[in-house]
Design an enzyme around this catalytic site. Structure first.
Site, PDB file in Angstrom:
ATOM      1  N   ASP A  30     -10.717  10.717  -4.692  1.00 26.19           N
ATOM      2  CA  ASP A  30     -11.919  11.546  -4.571  1.00 26.19           C
ATOM      3  C   ASP A  30     -11.960  12.579  -5.706  1.00 26.19           C
ATOM      4  O   ASP A  30     -12.926  13.321  -5.811  1.00 26.19           O
ATOM      5  CB  ASP A  30     -11.912  12.257  -3.217  1.00 26.19           C
ATOM      6  N   GLU A  84       9.836   6.942   0.414  1.00 31.68           N
ATOM      7  CA  GLU A  84       9.178   7.513  -0.768  1.00 31.68           C
ATOM      8  C   GLU A  84       8.890   6.381  -1.770  1.00 31.68           C
ATOM      9  O   GLU A  84       9.739   5.515  -1.998  1.00 31.68           O
ATOM     10  CB  GLU A  84      10.108   8.575  -1.369  1.00 31.68           C
ATOM     11  N   LYS A 133      -4.671  22.042  -8.376  1.00 33.45           N
ATOM     12  CA  LYS A 133      -4.435  23.148  -9.316  1.00 33.45           C
ATOM     13  C   LYS A 133      -3.810  22.610 -10.605  1.00 33.45           C
ATOM     14  O   LYS A 133      -2.886  21.794 -10.553  1.00 33.45           O
ATOM     15  CB  LYS A 133      -3.493  24.182  -8.691  1.00 33.45           C
ATOM     16  N   ASP A 145      -2.241  12.332  -2.823  1.00 28.92           N
ATOM     17  CA  ASP A 145      -2.334  13.795  -2.786  1.00 28.92           C
ATOM     18  C   ASP A 145      -2.839  14.292  -4.141  1.00 28.92           C
ATOM     19  O   ASP A 145      -2.233  13.984  -5.182  1.00 28.92           O
ATOM     20  CB  ASP A 145      -0.968  14.400  -2.459  1.00 28.92           C
ATOM     21  N   ASP A 160       4.622   5.144   3.865  1.00 31.24           N
ATOM     22  CA  ASP A 160       4.235   6.561   3.825  1.00 31.24           C
ATOM     23  C   ASP A 160       5.474   7.385   4.118  1.00 31.24           C
ATOM     24  O   ASP A 160       6.393   6.904   4.766  1.00 31.24           O
ATOM     25  CB  ASP A 160       3.123   6.858   4.843  1.00 31.24           C
ATOM     26  N   GLU A 181       0.860  -1.192   0.000  1.00 28.90           N
ATOM     27  CA  GLU A 181       0.000   0.000   0.000  1.00 28.90           C
ATOM     28  C   GLU A 181       0.894   1.238   0.000  1.00 28.90           C
ATOM     29  O   GLU A 181       1.767   1.400   0.858  1.00 28.90           O
ATOM     30  CB  GLU A 181      -0.938   0.054   1.208  1.00 28.90           C
TER      31      GLU A 181
HETATM   32  C1  LIG Z   1      -4.245  12.318   1.102  1.00 20.89           C
HETATM   33  S1  LIG Z   1      -3.328  11.232   2.090  1.00 20.89           S
HETATM   34  C2  LIG Z   1      -4.269   9.712   1.990  1.00 20.89           C
HETATM   35  C3  LIG Z   1      -3.922   8.753   3.087  1.00 20.89           C
HETATM   36  C4  LIG Z   1      -4.649   7.404   3.020  1.00 20.89           C
HETATM   37  N1  LIG Z   1      -4.281   6.669   1.831  1.00 20.89           N
HETATM   38  C5  LIG Z   1      -6.134   7.596   3.072  1.00 20.89           C
HETATM   39  O1  LIG Z   1      -6.780   7.415   2.024  1.00 20.89           O
HETATM   40  O2  LIG Z   1      -6.646   7.899   4.156  1.00 20.89           O
HETATM   41  C6  LIG Z   1      -1.927  10.847   1.044  1.00 20.89           C
HETATM   42  C7  LIG Z   1      -0.827  10.133   1.785  1.00 20.89           C
HETATM   43  O3  LIG Z   1       0.192   9.767   0.863  1.00 20.89           O
HETATM   44  C8  LIG Z   1       1.464  10.041   1.440  1.00 20.89           C
HETATM   45  N2  LIG Z   1       2.394  10.265   0.329  1.00 20.89           N
HETATM   46  C9  LIG Z   1       2.390  11.308  -0.535  1.00 20.89           C
HETATM   47  N3  LIG Z   1       3.356  11.175  -1.462  1.00 20.89           N
HETATM   48  C10 LIG Z   1       3.996  10.015  -1.171  1.00 20.89           C
HETATM   49  C11 LIG Z   1       5.101   9.349  -1.772  1.00 20.89           C
HETATM   50  N4  LIG Z   1       5.698   9.869  -2.832  1.00 20.89           N
HETATM   51  N5  LIG Z   1       5.506   8.175  -1.236  1.00 20.89           N
HETATM   52  C12 LIG Z   1       4.884   7.664  -0.139  1.00 20.89           C
HETATM   53  N6  LIG Z   1       3.825   8.257   0.472  1.00 20.89           N
HETATM   54  C13 LIG Z   1       3.386   9.415  -0.036  1.00 20.89           C
HETATM   55  C14 LIG Z   1       1.221  11.280   2.284  1.00 20.89           C
HETATM   56  O4  LIG Z   1       2.197  11.439   3.294  1.00 20.89           O
HETATM   57  C15 LIG Z   1      -0.169  10.995   2.860  1.00 20.89           C
HETATM   58  O5  LIG Z   1      -0.121  10.284   4.077  1.00 20.89           O
END
Ligand SMILES: C[S@@+](CC[C@H](N)C(=O)[O-])C[C@H]1O[C@@H](n2cnc3c(N)ncnc32)[C@H](O)[C@@H]1O
Length: 244
Positions: free
Chosen positions: A155, A96, A123, A119, A69, A44
């Site tokens: 979403d 990452e 924009k 994320d 994460d 995940e």
């Molecule tokens: C909007 S949150 C969604 C969290 C979870 N998947 C949920 O649906 O509740 C996006 C998550 O992805 C992580 N994230 C963003 N870019 C990432 C990357 N390049 N590698 C690993 N994690 C990442 C962020 O730190 C954040 O916790």
């Protein structure tokens, strides 16, 4: 201890389920992190607080899972949640995604990949910062096993449509049904963000694909690691600092 907006405290994670970055050094295959490395391995990406992973792992005790994460506190909460539920077949990494896939994930090694509410970068001028792009999908295809599954939930309608279009242009991804993007989620565990949007009567756009059975892919088919991509994780290609 004084903290500023730029230097937040990193909470140490002592969970046995957490794999610290130093343990990853020299690990070319994530399956080595498990006592039973021959079991299927699912990943995940962006696990947040770990609620999705906890439900998924509880329902699949014979699969090994990795939850990653870049968010330290999220990794901590994920570890706590998984430990409390006794889910010892999950490992949590603060890393990452592109870096992990390139450095530690061989071709043909992941039985499934889950990406929920990445994320959105809403924009238009920021869309190139979205994690899931063509190169990323090609990288995932290479890491998936024969018939391995990709699950993407967002979403944001234009993110989901963008991903569906990219997938349609990549040979090797198979769409199981007639619908490229659906808002029906039967049996799919819900993450924190998914619950939040559904509670506000907003749809979640869901995409499922699998790697075409019999497709021959090897390390040679892996796209190169992009240099200079935007991440707060330290990375040999861009030397960035680790953020909170
Ligand atoms: C909007 S949150 C969604 C969290 C979870 N998947 C949920 O649906 O509740 C996006 C998550 O992805 C992580 N994230 C963003 N870019 C990432 C990357 N390049 N590698 C690993 N994690 C990442 C962020 O730190 C954040 O916790």
């Amino acid at each position: 201890m004084t903290t500023t907006a730029t230097t937040q405290r990193i909470l140490p994670i002592h969970s046995p389920l957490f794999v610290p970055p130093e343990q990853l050094i020299g690990c070319r295959d994530l399956r080595q992190l498990f006592a039973q490395p021959d079991r299927p391995l699912a990943l995940e990406i962006g696990c947040g607080i770990g609620d999705f992973m906890a439900e998924l792992a509880a329902a699949n005790p014979m699969t090994n899972f990795i939850a990653i994460d870049i968010y330290n506190k999220g990794c901590l909460k994920t570890c706590r949640r998984l430990e409390k539920a006794g889910l010892n077949h999950v490992r949590v990494l603060r890393v990452e995604a592109r870096y992990l896939l390139h450095q530690h994930c061989p071709a043909n090694s992941l039985s499934a990949v889950y990406i929920n509410c990445p994320d959105p970068w809403p924009k238009k001028r920021h869309r190139d910062r979205r994690l899931v792009n063509g190169d990323f999908l090609r990288l995932l295809l290479c890491c998936l096993t024969d018939d391995g599954r990709l699950h993407f939930a967002s979403d944001v309608a234009n993110y989901a449509n963008q991903v569906a279009c990219l997938l349609a242009g990549i040979e090797g991804y198979v769409q199981p049904g007639a619908t490229a993007v659906t808002t029906a989620l039967p049996g799919y565990p819900l993450s924190k963000y998914m619950r939040r949007f559904l509670a506000g009567n907003l749809p979640i756009y869901f995409i499922a694909r699998h790697r075409q059975a019999g497709l021959q892919l090897s390390e040679a088919d892996r796209p190169a690691l992009p240099t200079g991509f935007r991440t707060r994780h330290p990375h040999p290609a861009n030397g960035q600092e680790l953020g909170p």
